[in-house]
Design a protein around this motif. Structure first.
Motif, PDB file in Angstrom:
ATOM      1  N   MET A 118       0.847  -1.189   0.000  1.00  0.00           N
ATOM      2  CA  MET A 118       0.000   0.000   0.000  1.00  0.00           C
ATOM      3  C   MET A 118       0.883   1.240   0.000  1.00  0.00           C
ATOM      4  SD  MET A 118      -3.116   0.692   2.518  1.00  0.00           S
ATOM      5  CE  MET A 118      -3.998   2.192   2.497  1.00  0.00           C
ATOM      6  N   ALA A 119       0.490   2.221  -0.771  1.00  0.00           N
ATOM      7  CA  ALA A 119       1.283   3.445  -0.887  1.00  0.00           C
ATOM      8  C   ALA A 119       1.196   4.271   0.390  1.00  0.00           C
ATOM      9  CB  ALA A 119       0.792   4.264  -2.065  1.00  0.00           C
ATOM     10  N   GLN A 120       2.296   4.929   0.692  1.00  0.00           N
ATOM     11  CA  GLN A 120       2.344   5.804   1.862  1.00  0.00           C
ATOM     12  C   GLN A 120       1.677   7.134   1.520  1.00  0.00           C
ATOM     13  OE1 GLN A 120       6.280   6.566   3.246  1.00  0.00           O
ATOM     14  NE2 GLN A 120       5.622   7.968   4.831  1.00  0.00           N
ATOM     15  N   LYS A 121       0.867   7.639   2.437  1.00  0.00           N
ATOM     16  CA  LYS A 121       0.210   8.925   2.220  1.00  0.00           C
ATOM     17  C   LYS A 121       1.226  10.040   2.399  1.00  0.00           C
ATOM     18  CE  LYS A 121      -4.373   7.487   3.619  1.00  0.00           C
ATOM     19  NZ  LYS A 121      -4.236   6.110   3.959  1.00  0.00           N
ATOM     20  N   LEU A 122       1.206  11.018   1.495  1.00  0.00           N
ATOM     21  CA  LEU A 122       2.157  12.117   1.565  1.00  0.00           C
ATOM     22  C   LEU A 122       1.866  13.042   2.745  1.00  0.00           C
ATOM     23  CD1 LEU A 122       2.514  13.058  -2.202  1.00  0.00           C
ATOM     24  CD2 LEU A 122       4.056  11.706  -0.790  1.00  0.00           C
ATOM     25  N   VAL A 123       0.588  13.352   2.968  1.00  0.00           N
ATOM     26  CA  VAL A 123       0.208  14.239   4.073  1.00  0.00           C
ATOM     27  C   VAL A 123      -0.949  13.574   4.824  1.00  0.00           C
ATOM     28  CG1 VAL A 123      -0.509  16.575   4.719  1.00  0.00           C
ATOM     29  CG2 VAL A 123       0.840  16.228   2.653  1.00  0.00           C
ATOM     30  N   PRO A 124      -0.646  12.728   5.799  1.00  0.00           N
ATOM     31  CA  PRO A 124      -1.717  12.005   6.505  1.00  0.00           C
ATOM     32  C   PRO A 124      -2.745  12.932   7.153  1.00  0.00           C
ATOM     33  CG  PRO A 124       0.444  11.175   7.153  1.00  0.00           C
ATOM     34  CD  PRO A 124       0.669  12.383   6.294  1.00  0.00           C
ATOM     35  N   GLU A 125      -2.335  14.120   7.572  1.00  0.00           N
ATOM     36  CA  GLU A 125      -3.246  15.064   8.227  1.00  0.00           C
ATOM     37  C   GLU A 125      -4.297  15.595   7.263  1.00  0.00           C
ATOM     38  OE1 GLU A 125       0.157  15.686   8.044  1.00  0.00           O
ATOM     39  OE2 GLU A 125       0.677  14.754   9.946  1.00  0.00           O
ATOM     40  N   ALA A 126      -4.046  15.499   5.975  1.00  0.00           N
ATOM     41  CA  ALA A 126      -4.967  16.043   4.983  1.00  0.00           C
ATOM     42  C   ALA A 126      -6.291  15.279   4.946  1.00  0.00           C
ATOM     43  CB  ALA A 126      -4.334  16.027   3.602  1.00  0.00           C
ATOM     44  N   LYS A 127      -6.279  14.013   5.326  1.00  0.00           N
ATOM     45  CA  LYS A 127      -7.497  13.199   5.263  1.00  0.00           C
ATOM     46  C   LYS A 127      -8.615  13.809   6.107  1.00  0.00           C
ATOM     47  CE  LYS A 127      -9.307   8.571   5.637  1.00  0.00           C
ATOM     48  NZ  LYS A 127      -9.028   7.158   5.786  1.00  0.00           N
ATOM     49  N   GLN A 128      -8.294  14.241   7.311  1.00  0.00           N
ATOM     50  CA  GLN A 128      -9.296  14.827   8.191  1.00  0.00           C
ATOM     51  C   GLN A 128      -9.838  16.135   7.605  1.00  0.00           C
ATOM     52  OE1 GLN A 128      -7.876  15.850  12.090  1.00  0.00           O
ATOM     53  NE2 GLN A 128      -9.918  15.792  12.978  1.00  0.00           N
ATOM     54  N   GLY A 129      -8.957  16.954   7.059  1.00  0.00           N
ATOM     55  CA  GLY A 129      -9.382  18.213   6.456  1.00  0.00           C
ATOM     56  C   GLY A 129     -10.272  17.994   5.245  1.00  0.00           C
ATOM     57  N   LEU A 130      -9.924  17.028   4.403  1.00  0.00           N
ATOM     58  CA  LEU A 130     -10.743  16.737   3.226  1.00  0.00           C
ATOM     59  C   LEU A 130     -12.104  16.170   3.625  1.00  0.00           C
ATOM     60  CD1 LEU A 130      -8.131  15.332   0.711  1.00  0.00           C
ATOM     61  CD2 LEU A 130      -9.463  17.426   0.493  1.00  0.00           C
ATOM     62  N   ASN A 131     -12.111  15.365   4.680  1.00  0.00           N
ATOM     63  CA  ASN A 131     -13.380  14.830   5.176  1.00  0.00           C
ATOM     64  C   ASN A 131     -14.293  15.952   5.659  1.00  0.00           C
ATOM     65  OD1 ASN A 131     -14.185  12.232   4.938  1.00  0.00           O
ATOM     66  ND2 ASN A 131     -13.367  11.543   6.884  1.00  0.00           N
ATOM     67  N   ARG A 132     -13.719  16.895   6.388  1.00  0.00           N
ATOM     68  CA  ARG A 132     -14.483  18.041   6.889  1.00  0.00           C
ATOM     69  C   ARG A 132     -15.014  18.870   5.703  1.00  0.00           C
ATOM     70  NH1 ARG A 132     -11.109  19.153  10.703  1.00  0.00           N
ATOM     71  NH2 ARG A 132      -9.810  20.500   9.433  1.00  0.00           N
ATOM     72  N   PHE A 133     -14.155  19.087   4.710  1.00  0.00           N
ATOM     73  CA  PHE A 133     -14.523  19.827   3.502  1.00  0.00           C
ATOM     74  C   PHE A 133     -15.665  19.119   2.779  1.00  0.00           C
ATOM     75  CE2 PHE A 133     -13.094  21.075  -0.989  1.00  0.00           C
ATOM     76  CZ  PHE A 133     -13.760  22.285  -0.955  1.00  0.00           C
ATOM     77  N   LYS A 134     -15.564  17.794   2.650  1.00  0.00           N
ATOM     78  CA  LYS A 134     -16.591  16.997   1.983  1.00  0.00           C
ATOM     79  C   LYS A 134     -17.933  17.141   2.701  1.00  0.00           C
ATOM     80  CE  LYS A 134     -16.490  12.589   2.644  1.00  0.00           C
ATOM     81  NZ  LYS A 134     -16.110  11.176   2.612  1.00  0.00           N
ATOM     82  N   MET A 135     -17.921  17.105   4.010  1.00  0.00           N
ATOM     83  CA  MET A 135     -19.165  17.216   4.768  1.00  0.00           C
ATOM     84  C   MET A 135     -19.774  18.616   4.627  1.00  0.00           C
ATOM     85  SD  MET A 135     -19.597  14.207   5.659  1.00  0.00           S
ATOM     86  CE  MET A 135     -21.016  14.294   6.714  1.00  0.00           C
ATOM     87  N   GLU A 136     -18.935  19.653   4.584  1.00  0.00           N
ATOM     88  CA  GLU A 136     -19.429  21.020   4.375  1.00  0.00           C
ATOM     89  C   GLU A 136     -20.154  21.127   3.034  1.00  0.00           C
ATOM     90  OE1 GLU A 136     -16.490  24.124   4.622  1.00  0.00           O
ATOM     91  OE2 GLU A 136     -15.692  23.311   6.490  1.00  0.00           O
ATOM     92  N   ILE A 137     -19.512  20.611   2.002  1.00  0.00           N
ATOM     93  CA  ILE A 137     -20.103  20.667   0.659  1.00  0.00           C
ATOM     94  C   ILE A 137     -21.403  19.874   0.625  1.00  0.00           C
ATOM     95  CG2 ILE A 137     -19.782  20.077  -1.787  1.00  0.00           C
ATOM     96  CD1 ILE A 137     -17.944  22.331  -0.889  1.00  0.00           C
ATOM     97  N   ALA A 138     -21.389  18.676   1.198  1.00  0.00           N
ATOM     98  CA  ALA A 138     -22.591  17.836   1.217  1.00  0.00           C
ATOM     99  C   ALA A 138     -23.737  18.550   1.919  1.00  0.00           C
ATOM    100  CB  ALA A 138     -22.296  16.505   1.899  1.00  0.00           C
TER     101      ALA A 138
END
Length: 59
Positions: free
Chosen positions: A1-21
């Motif tokens: 499995m590939a290593q994530k470049l910025v692991p902290e970004a997942k939480q931010g993108l999730n929050r962004f996704k929920m805002e848009i939804a």
């Protein structure tokens, strides 16, 4: 499995996704199997649109 470049970004993108939804009135939850492709695609499309706009502003 590939290593994530910025692991902290997942939480931010999730929050962004929920805002848009929420803005688009798409009922995202932990399980989204009951949503249509159109609903999910509208959230993803809007996310990409806003990220591109933000990038273009920074140029």
């Amino acid at each position: 499995m590939a290593q994530k470049l910025v692991p902290e970004a997942k939480q931010g993108l999730n929050r962004f996704k929920m805002e848009i939804a929420n803005e688009l009135n798409v009922p995202f939850t932990d399980y989204n199997g009951n949503l249509s492709s159109k609903q999910c695609g509208s959230v993803g499309g809007e996310m990409v649109k806003r990220m591109v706009e933000q990038y273009e502003k920074s140029l």
